[in-house]
Enzyme design. Structure first.
Site, short mmCIF file in Angstrom:
data_model
loop_
_atom_site.label_atom_id
_atom_site.label_comp_id
_atom_site.label_asym_id
_atom_site.label_seq_id
_atom_site.Cartn_x
_atom_site.Cartn_y
_atom_site.Cartn_z
N LYS A 220 0.84 -1.21 0.00
CA LYS A 220 0.00 0.00 0.00
C LYS A 220 0.87 1.25 0.00
CE LYS A 220 -4.05 1.76 2.60
NZ LYS A 220 -4.93 1.50 3.79
N SER B 8 -10.13 -1.07 6.78
CA SER B 8 -9.52 -0.90 5.46
C SER B 8 -8.77 -2.09 4.89
CB SER B 8 -8.59 0.31 5.48
OG SER B 8 -9.34 1.48 5.34
N SER C 59 -9.85 1.43 2.68
CA SER C 59 -8.97 2.26 1.87
C SER C 59 -7.88 1.48 1.14
CB SER C 59 -8.30 3.31 2.76
OG SER C 59 -7.49 2.69 3.73
N1 GLN Z 1 -13.42 3.58 6.11
C1 GLN Z 1 -12.89 3.98 7.37
C2 GLN Z 1 -12.49 5.44 7.33
O1 GLN Z 1 -12.73 6.05 6.36
C3 GLN Z 1 -11.72 3.10 7.74
C4 GLN Z 1 -10.50 3.46 7.00
C5 GLN Z 1 -9.33 2.62 7.40
O2 GLN Z 1 -9.46 1.59 8.04
N2 GLN Z 1 -8.16 3.14 7.10
O3 GLN Z 1 -11.94 5.95 8.24
#
Ligand code: GLN
Length: 472
Positions: free
Chosen positions: A68, A167, A143
């Site tokens: 990532k 994410s 994400s």
């Molecule tokens: N979707 C969640 C957020 O927008 C989790 C994102 C994540 O785990 N990095 O914060």
């Protein structure tokens, strides 16, 4: 000659170790696929295989790794999906990346993500959305959507992601692969571009449970560079048991089918039946505070983000906007460099931390977090694992939720409480609904990764998910 990219990472590593497969050939096969990226899954692809380095003797056998974007990689763009870090070349690599490279998983590519990992669809990336390989009109989740799409499509054998509120698990669910969110602290965060430091955790996205165990086993460990990292009390073992005799699964009382797509709920119930056929028992558990998880998360995570993102000022990294004086340079850089969702969170978080509101918002949210952690602790007195669908929906259409942030946040309903509790959880594919993958989530107590991986392995066999429709 068979296409080597159809092998799982473990199969490829074994073939390299046995001398049946050349690690350079394997790397080149994936490099060609990653370079032909049709899903916008990658932000950078290696321009050649690393020097032959005795990969056959290493635990990860030379099987290349997609990483990532937010992991710092020395001399390789690390932008966390943000324009403010465009072209940033870190002078060092994240500890976990170094660890995996040393264990025989060379860097294949960096993967696209929501900006600073804020999002559930990958549409918040400054480098454009990632497409879901099962249906290119849909999102891959977020994400870590680039990592998920890369693995699901077969353009990478495995990938690193991070999970702050879902994410790893949610994109794994939406693309039909396995995603493990480890116990907070069990993988070093050193060199991860921070979002919400008390929640951020790195983990594997893989084609199957065996690969998740193999990769996680090499990721975990105390790192002196991250004072919140901890030594795992158990060695991670490769799962082998095909039964679940005596395993107690708990379904939260709130999971009734309401607010969950019918096809997703149907796969969830079928998976519970399969688990029972394998010898598990299923009972209800109370998690009375889980319903406040999203509200608490969307105070705590933005609060930490507003502090973490203060360092991006145009002086030290990436973008710098031209301006007549220092203060305008700061503000113009941040205005130009951050996207809308990141700005929204910085404002929310700054407000929640401001004097006069600190106790009412941040203090309260932290107390809710403690209550949620206690709920899980109590639940684990009755059951071994708590199970839910990973997300309430299958992959949604690009653009479907971008106008309404609350709609987007709701997709994290089942992943966020687990993150607040700091405990590990896995998502495994549990079949299809409308020809799109559905995820089954299992969470356990801190450091129960062996238990989670073991149960996931047995269920994976019983489910027999066919991932081929997602391959490119
Ligand atoms: N979707 C969640 C957020 O927008 C989790 C994102 C994540 O785990 N990095 O914060």
């Amino acid at each position: 000659m068979t296409d080597v990219t159809t092998l799982t990472a473990k199969e490829a590593a074994d073939a390299v170790a046995a001398g049946d497969l050349d690690a350079t050939e394997l790397f080149e096969a994936y490099r060609a696929k990653a370079a032909a990226d049709e899903l916008n899954a990658f932000t950078w692809v290696a321009d050649g295989a690393p020097e032959a380095n005795g990969a056959a003797q290493l635990p990860l056998g030379g099987v290349p790794l997609a990483v990532k974007d937010l992991f710092c990689t020395e001399g390789v763009p690390s932008q966390s999906g943000s324009k403010i870090l465009e072209g940033y070349l870190p002078p060092y690599s994240a500890s976990v990346v170094d660890r995996l490279t040393a264990a025989g998983a060379p860097l294949l590519a960096k993967t696209n993500q929501d900006e600073f990992a804020m999002g559930s669809s990958n549409e918040n990336s400054a480098y454009g959305p990632v497409l879901n390989p099962w249906d290119r009109t849909r999102v891959p989740g977020g994400s870590s959507g680039g990592s998920a799409a890369a693995v699901a499509s077969g353009a990478a054998p495995w990938a690193l992601g991070t999970d702050t509120g879902g994410s790893i698990r949610q994109p794994a669910a939406l693309t039909g692969i396995v995603g493990l969110k480890p116990t907070y602290g069990s993988v070093s965060r050193y060199g991860m571009i921070a979002f919400a430091s008390s929640l951020d955790q790195a983990g594997p996205l893989t084609r199957d449970v065996t690969d998740a165990a193999l990769l996680y086993g090499q990721m975990t460990g105390r790192d002196p560079m991250d004072s919140t990292s901890l030594q795992h009390p158990e060695a991670i073992v490769m799962p082998t048991a095909e039964r679940l005799d005596g395993l107690r699964l708990g379904v939260p009382e709130a999971i009734t089918g309401e607010g969950i797509e019918p096809g997703v709920f149907a796969r969830f119930e079928e998976t519970l039946k399969l688990a029972q056929e394998l010898g598990a028992t299923v009972q209800r558990v109370a998690l009375p505070h889980a319903e406040y998880g999203l509200s608490a998360y969307y105070v705590i995570a933005p609060a930490e983000a507003s502090s973490n993102l203060a360092r991006f000022d145009g002086v030290r990294y990436g973008l710098r906007a031209e301006a007549s004086d220092l203060l305008s340079m700061y503000t113009k850089t941040r205005h130009d460099g951050f996207g809308d969702e990141v700005k929204r969170r910085i404002m929310l978080g700054t407000y929640a931390l401001s004097s006069g509101y600190y106790d009412a918002y941040y203090g309260k949210a932290q107390r809710v977090r403690t209550k949620i952690a206690e709920d899980y602790k109590n639940a684990f007195e009755m059951v071994d694992l708590v199970v839910t669908p990973t997300a309430p929906t299958v992959a949604f259409a690009l653009g479907a939720k971008t106008a309404d942030p609350l709609e987007m946040y709701l997709n994290d309903l089942f992943t966020v409480p687990i993150s607040l509790a700091g405990i590990p959880a896995i998502s495994i594919p549990a079949g299809l609904s409308d020809n799109l993958p559905v995820g089954f989530q299992m969470a356990g107590p801190a450091f129960s990764e062996n238990r989670i991986l073991g149960a996931a392995y047995a269920l994976e066999r019983a489910i027999g998910f066919d991932a081929t429709a997602g391959r490119v």
